[in-house]
Motif scaffolding. Structure first.
Motif, PDB file in Angstrom:
ATOM      1  N   ALA A   1       2.387  -7.857  -8.474  1.00 55.47           N
ATOM      2  CA  ALA A   1       1.207  -7.229  -7.877  1.00 55.47           C
ATOM      3  C   ALA A   1       1.083  -5.822  -8.445  1.00 55.47           C
ATOM      4  CB  ALA A   1       1.336  -7.193  -6.358  1.00 55.47           C
ATOM      5  N   GLN A   2      -0.040  -5.172  -8.207  1.00 56.06           N
ATOM      6  CA  GLN A   2      -0.199  -3.815  -8.701  1.00 56.06           C
ATOM      7  C   GLN A   2       0.735  -2.867  -7.961  1.00 56.06           C
ATOM      8  OE1 GLN A   2      -4.448  -3.767  -7.014  1.00 56.06           O
ATOM      9  NE2 GLN A   2      -3.936  -1.569  -7.001  1.00 56.06           N
ATOM     10  N   ALA A   3       1.012  -1.729  -8.558  1.00 60.41           N
ATOM     11  CA  ALA A   3       1.916  -0.750  -7.962  1.00 60.41           C
ATOM     12  C   ALA A   3       1.350  -0.238  -6.641  1.00 60.41           C
ATOM     13  CB  ALA A   3       2.122   0.409  -8.931  1.00 60.41           C
ATOM     14  N   PRO A   4       2.212   0.226  -5.735  1.00 58.41           N
ATOM     15  CA  PRO A   4       1.736   0.775  -4.467  1.00 58.41           C
ATOM     16  C   PRO A   4       0.805   1.967  -4.690  1.00 58.41           C
ATOM     17  CG  PRO A   4       4.106   0.376  -4.377  1.00 58.41           C
ATOM     18  CD  PRO A   4       3.679   0.188  -5.806  1.00 58.41           C
ATOM     19  N   ARG A   5      -0.062   2.186  -3.714  1.00 57.16           N
ATOM     20  CA  ARG A   5      -0.943   3.357  -3.762  1.00 57.16           C
ATOM     21  C   ARG A   5      -0.140   4.637  -3.556  1.00 57.16           C
ATOM     22  NH1 ARG A   5      -3.524   6.203   0.336  1.00 57.16           N
ATOM     23  NH2 ARG A   5      -2.717   4.696   1.852  1.00 57.16           N
TER      24      ARG A   5
ATOM     25  N   ASP B   1       0.831  -1.204   0.000  1.00 62.45           N
ATOM     26  CA  ASP B   1       0.000   0.000   0.000  1.00 62.45           C
ATOM     27  C   ASP B   1       0.868   1.257   0.000  1.00 62.45           C
ATOM     28  OD1 ASP B   1      -2.634   1.312   0.238  1.00 62.45           O
ATOM     29  OD2 ASP B   1      -1.848   1.979   2.176  1.00 62.45           O
ATOM     30  N   VAL B   2       1.883   1.289   0.889  1.00 62.99           N
ATOM     31  CA  VAL B   2       2.790   2.434   0.996  1.00 62.99           C
ATOM     32  C   VAL B   2       4.220   1.932   0.857  1.00 62.99           C
ATOM     33  CG1 VAL B   2       3.568   4.368   2.410  1.00 62.99           C
ATOM     34  CG2 VAL B   2       1.176   3.615   2.536  1.00 62.99           C
ATOM     35  N   ALA B   3       4.943   2.404  -0.145  1.00 66.71           N
ATOM     36  CA  ALA B   3       6.333   1.999  -0.391  1.00 66.71           C
ATOM     37  C   ALA B   3       7.254   3.177  -0.120  1.00 66.71           C
ATOM     38  CB  ALA B   3       6.509   1.515  -1.825  1.00 66.71           C
ATOM     39  N   MET B   4       8.368   2.915   0.597  1.00 67.62           N
ATOM     40  CA  MET B   4       9.314   3.970   0.969  1.00 67.62           C
ATOM     41  C   MET B   4      10.698   3.681   0.409  1.00 67.62           C
ATOM     42  SD  MET B   4       8.190   4.031   4.972  1.00 67.62           S
ATOM     43  CE  MET B   4       7.572   2.339   4.885  1.00 67.62           C
TER      44      MET B   4
END
Length: 496
Positions: free
Chosen positions: A226-230, A192-195
């Motif tokens: 998987a789909q890209a992060p939000r 969901d959140v990628a850093m």
């Protein structure tokens, strides 16, 4: 095996578990035999069957053909990608826990562990129950376990996620190493959140070039199966930030930094055990952040975790309140108990790249500047790892420290003195009078004593490289070894 991309199948079976290590197989398990980085699991199919496997998934056409002829009653599947199949089979067996948890993931050369732990603490501060997967520890709610790998194989990740779901967790925070992204150990996990924290030289023994290393890190923003992060949270001050933003074109991008970025830290104040700054946001709202963490590097870690917490729907006020109570991360600028009473500080830190060592010594230099103290640095370089960083680390230590003790750090299969010689080349490359004096002590335990016993009031002694680690690995053995414990022993001797 619904949901698994297969080339061919034969037979059917009801399975109760999944394993990729034949030694862990039990009755009713499916064994996923795949070509790994160092071991080919297809060599252990017969052992898995002997241990009770009722089905085999293999990426070897030869093994598939042999089993179909020799064991026609066996459920078998031939797949093109063994690791992808492991992830897909595991997700199905464990009931798709990755679909229940909201996953926040962090990648970067330095700061992953700290950023992940800070974010977890922020989420917990507002009552969220979390799974944490990191270099030092694995958390399932309030249960704490030691971690074996920064990012485990997909089967093990999903097992922990499933335990977390059963325990009532709704959030997962994890480190994603470049190895795991490149090898697709995180296949199928929707982040969901990628850093992204930063990129400096490391792991070139695996990736070969900095370009390939950066490309591996960037995969966190495109999605791995998987789909890209939000949301993508990216360090705008890092030179690789632009490349990461290009990879994150399908995400909502939030840039943080001290010099650049919409989410910036201004009016920074740094002291030992205290950091504060004014946090600027793009919508015009600002808030003061205070934390018991130390150093500019932790400003970046706090910014990354805070931006991710915002993306996970915490308010600025909740983040500021959590920042005041954050706990120090083990082995990351960890001040050894009892050293302050001796009039100086002994600090254990995981810094094991030239950039991390540079940041560590710079932080220590800032802290001793007021009282005129010295920085004494003890470090080594790991064996069977990127050799090109050894002279670079030596050069950094010589240029920035007042005195250096060069020693061993997990030599593994290499000869310790040969590693040290490669470090010393970098130290001797600088001919300036400002370059630190150094000594060589191959025994790390003795080297810790040498460094601490040199210290005078106002000094900082840096024990770099191993951080939280509890062992020292040699060619023929692995022995218990803890920098913090060894330093504490020396300090007790000094006080007598």
């Amino acid at each position: 095996m619904a949901g698994v991309a297969v080339v061919a199948t034969a037979g059917a079976a009801e399975v109760r578990g999944v394993q990729y290590d034949s030694r862990r197989v039990g009755a009713g398990d499916v064994f996923v035999a795949m070509q790994g980085g160092t071991t080919n699991g297809n060599k252990f199919v017969d052992a898995a069957l002997k241990n009770g496997a009722v089905a085999v998934v293999t990426d070897s056409a030869e093994v598939f053909g042999r089993l179909r002829n020799e064991r026609p009653e066996l459920a078998i599947a031939l797949v093109e990608h063994g690791r992808r199949a492991l992830a897909e089979v595991s997700a199905a067996v464990f009931g798709h826990p990755e679909r229940v948890l909201k996953i926040s993931a962090v990648t970067g050369t330095n700061g992953k562990t700290t950023t992940a732990l800070l974010l977890e603490q922020m989420l917990k501060s507002v009552g969220r129950k979390c799974v944490l997967l990191g270099t030092i520890e694995t958390h399932i709610g309030d249960e704490v376990r030691e971690s074996e790998h920064t990012t485990p194989e997909s089967r093990d990740v999903l097992e922990v996620f499933a335990e977390g779901v059963r325990a009532g967790c709704t959030e997962a925070v994890m480190e994603m190493s470049s190895h795991a992204l490149e090898q697709e150990r995180v296949w199928g996990l929707h982040v969901d959140v990628a850093m992204f924290t930063n990129l400096t030289q490391d792991h070139l023994d695996f990736h070969g070039t900095m370009e390939r290393y950066a490309a591996a890190k960037a995969r966190i923003f495109t999605g791995v199966g998987a789909q890209a992060p939000r949301v993508a949270v990216i360090n705008a001050d890092d030179p690789t930030g632009e490349q990461m933003m290009a990879a994150a074109e399908a995400c909502e991008v939030r840039r943080y930094g001290i010099n650049l970025g919409e989410y910036r830290a201004e009016n920074i104040k740094l002291e030992a055990g205290y950091t504060s700054y004014r946090w600027i946001t793009p919508w015009g709202k600002e808030i003061d952040i205070e934390s018991p963490l130390t150093g500019r590097v932790n400003v970046y870690n706090l910014l990354a975790a805070s931006c991710a917490a915002l993306a996970r729907n915490l308010s600025l006020e909740q983040i500021a309140a959590a920042a005041k109570t954050l706990k120090q991360v083990p082995g990351r600028f960890e001040v050894v108990a009892g050293s302050r009473e001796a009039g100086f500080a002994v600090v254990v830190d995981y810094a094991h790249t030239d950039d991390a060592l540079k940041n560590l010594i710079a932080l220590a230099r800032d802290l001793v500047r007021e009282n005129g103290g010295r920085v004494i640095t003890m470090f080594g370089c790991g064996g069977d790892r990127d050799k090109t960083k050894r002279p670079k680390m030596g050069r950094v230590a010589a240029e920035m420290s007042d005195f250096v003790v060069v020693t061993s750090d997990n030599p593994r299969s290499e000869v310790p003195m040969q590693i040290i010689d490669e470090i010393v080349v970098g130290m001797q490359a600088e001919k300036s009078e400002d370059v630190a004096e150094f000594v060589v002590e191959v025994d790390r335990r003795v080297a810790i004593g040498v460094a601490i016993k040199m210290a005078q009031p106002g000094d900082i002694v840096l024990l770099a490289g191993k951080g939280h680690e509890k062992t020292q690995t040699f060619a023929d053995k692995t022995v218990p070894f803890d920098d913090v414990a060894e330093a504490a022993k020396v300090l007790r001797e000094v006080k007598r």
